[in-house]
Scaffold this active site. Structure first.
Site, short mmCIF file in Angstrom:
data_model
loop_
_atom_site.label_atom_id
_atom_site.label_comp_id
_atom_site.label_asym_id
_atom_site.label_seq_id
_atom_site.Cartn_x
_atom_site.Cartn_y
_atom_site.Cartn_z
N THR A 28 0.84 -1.18 0.00
CA THR A 28 0.00 0.00 0.00
C THR A 28 0.88 1.24 0.00
O THR A 28 1.97 1.23 0.57
CB THR A 28 -0.90 0.00 1.26
OG1 THR A 28 -1.67 -1.20 1.27
CG2 THR A 28 -1.83 1.19 1.30
N SER A 30 2.17 5.28 -1.94
CA SER A 30 2.51 5.97 -3.20
C SER A 30 3.64 5.30 -3.97
O SER A 30 3.61 5.25 -5.20
CB SER A 30 2.87 7.43 -2.90
OG SER A 30 3.97 7.51 -2.00
N THR A 31 4.64 4.78 -3.26
CA THR A 31 5.75 4.11 -3.95
C THR A 31 5.28 2.81 -4.58
O THR A 31 5.68 2.47 -5.71
CB THR A 31 6.92 3.86 -2.99
OG1 THR A 31 7.24 5.06 -2.30
CG2 THR A 31 8.16 3.39 -3.74
N ASP A 83 6.27 -3.86 -0.80
CA ASP A 83 5.54 -2.88 0.00
C ASP A 83 6.44 -1.68 0.26
O ASP A 83 7.64 -1.72 -0.01
CB ASP A 83 5.07 -3.52 1.32
CG ASP A 83 3.88 -2.83 1.94
OD1 ASP A 83 3.49 -1.74 1.45
OD2 ASP A 83 3.32 -3.37 2.92
N GLY A 84 5.86 -0.62 0.78
CA GLY A 84 6.62 0.56 1.14
C GLY A 84 6.86 0.62 2.63
O GLY A 84 6.49 -0.29 3.38
N ASP A 86 7.51 3.79 6.05
CA ASP A 86 7.53 5.20 6.45
C ASP A 86 8.87 5.61 7.04
O ASP A 86 9.28 6.76 6.93
CB ASP A 86 6.40 5.46 7.45
CG ASP A 86 5.04 5.08 6.88
OD1 ASP A 86 4.76 5.48 5.74
OD2 ASP A 86 4.28 4.37 7.56
N GLY A 99 -0.74 4.54 5.91
CA GLY A 99 -1.92 4.25 5.10
C GLY A 99 -2.98 3.45 5.84
O GLY A 99 -3.97 3.03 5.24
N GLU A 105 -1.04 -5.72 6.17
CA GLU A 105 0.31 -5.73 5.60
C GLU A 105 1.22 -6.70 6.35
O GLU A 105 2.00 -7.43 5.73
CB GLU A 105 0.91 -4.32 5.66
CG GLU A 105 0.32 -3.35 4.65
CD GLU A 105 0.78 -1.93 4.84
OE1 GLU A 105 0.63 -1.13 3.90
OE2 GLU A 105 1.29 -1.60 5.93
N LYS A 123 13.30 8.29 3.68
CA LYS A 123 12.72 7.40 4.69
C LYS A 123 13.79 6.74 5.57
O LYS A 123 13.44 6.04 6.53
CB LYS A 123 11.87 6.31 4.01
CG LYS A 123 10.73 6.87 3.15
CD LYS A 123 9.76 7.70 3.98
CE LYS A 123 8.70 8.36 3.12
NZ LYS A 123 7.82 7.42 2.46
#
Length: 230
Positions: A28, A30-31, A83-84, A86, A99, A105, A123
């Site tokens: 989930t 933006s990346t 996945d990304g 933070d 998110g 996740e 990050k």
């Protein structure tokens, strides 16, 4: 290179690990959106994959880019998750959950044989909680109790609001609330994860300790590859 270009570079690096016939956990954020778009382009060229979503957002991404969805309930194992994150510390411990999809996740990541995370260079931190709070998914009726216990751990908890389009608390895909807990930079994220997870009413904690196999970091001079030390 700006942040957007850094995210694109990290997504491209993850694409090099995708093989025909894989079952893929789709994260989930933006990346991951850039990654999903690239994945969709390859599917149009004949790549055959199935994706297991981690949120309503990743379901929408899969539909938008023509990716075949596979419900988590029908899956015994997953080849790879992308996945990304933070925040990422030097030991590849992470904060995730901006998110609000941290519970799913973490479940999908735990099912995956290989766990890949893609981030932009901003990050990276020396210690978790340097720039972000820890998102914590909590049962709605227990949020005040959980917040009190977080204060006892020297945290500064805040109930996350839904935002400008809806009054009241944000509600997760699972029907729960999110408490964002601000702490001083963590010396031992493993210990903090265990302490928070032990509070009754906590569903899941946005500390992902020891889960990443590799982190692809988009940077001005290319992509840095951070690997798990075995």
């Amino acid at each position: 290179m700006n942040i957007k270009e850094s995210k694109v570079q990290a997504a491209k690096a993850a694409m090099r690990e995708i093989r025909d016939g894989m079952v893929l956990g789709l994260g989930t954020g933006s990346t991951v959106e850039y990654f999903a778009s690239m994945l969709g382009s390859e599917v149009k060229k004949g790549l055959k994959i199935k994706v297991v979503p981690t949120s309503h957002h990743s379901i929408q991404m899969a539909m938008r880019y023509g990716l075949e969805l596979l419900p988590t309930e029908l899956v015994d194992s997953i080849d790879i998750i992308v996945d990304g994150a933070d925040e990422v510390d030097p030991q590849l411990n992470m904060i995730k959950g901006r998110g609000a999809a941290l519970a799913r996740e973490k479940v999908v990541a735990s099912m995956a044989s290989r766990r890949i995370y893609i981030v932009s260079y901003d990050k990276l931190v020396n210690k978790l909680c340097s720039t972000k709070p820890i998102p914590i998914e909590v049962l709605p009726f227990a949020y005040r109790f959980v917040m009190k216990k977080l204060e006892e751990l020297k945290g500064r908890p805040e109930l996350r609001e839904a935002g400008r389009f809806k009054d009241g608390p944000l509600v997760t895909d699972n029907g729960n609330f999110i408490v964002d807990a601000h702490f001083e930079p963590l010396d031992n994220p493993w210990e903090m994860e265990s302490k928070i997870k032990g509070i009754p009413g906590v569903v899941e904690v946005g500390l992902f300790c020891g889960m990443a196999d590799v982190v692809y970091v988009g940077k001005p001079d290319g992509v840095e590859v951070l690997k798990k030390i075995k």
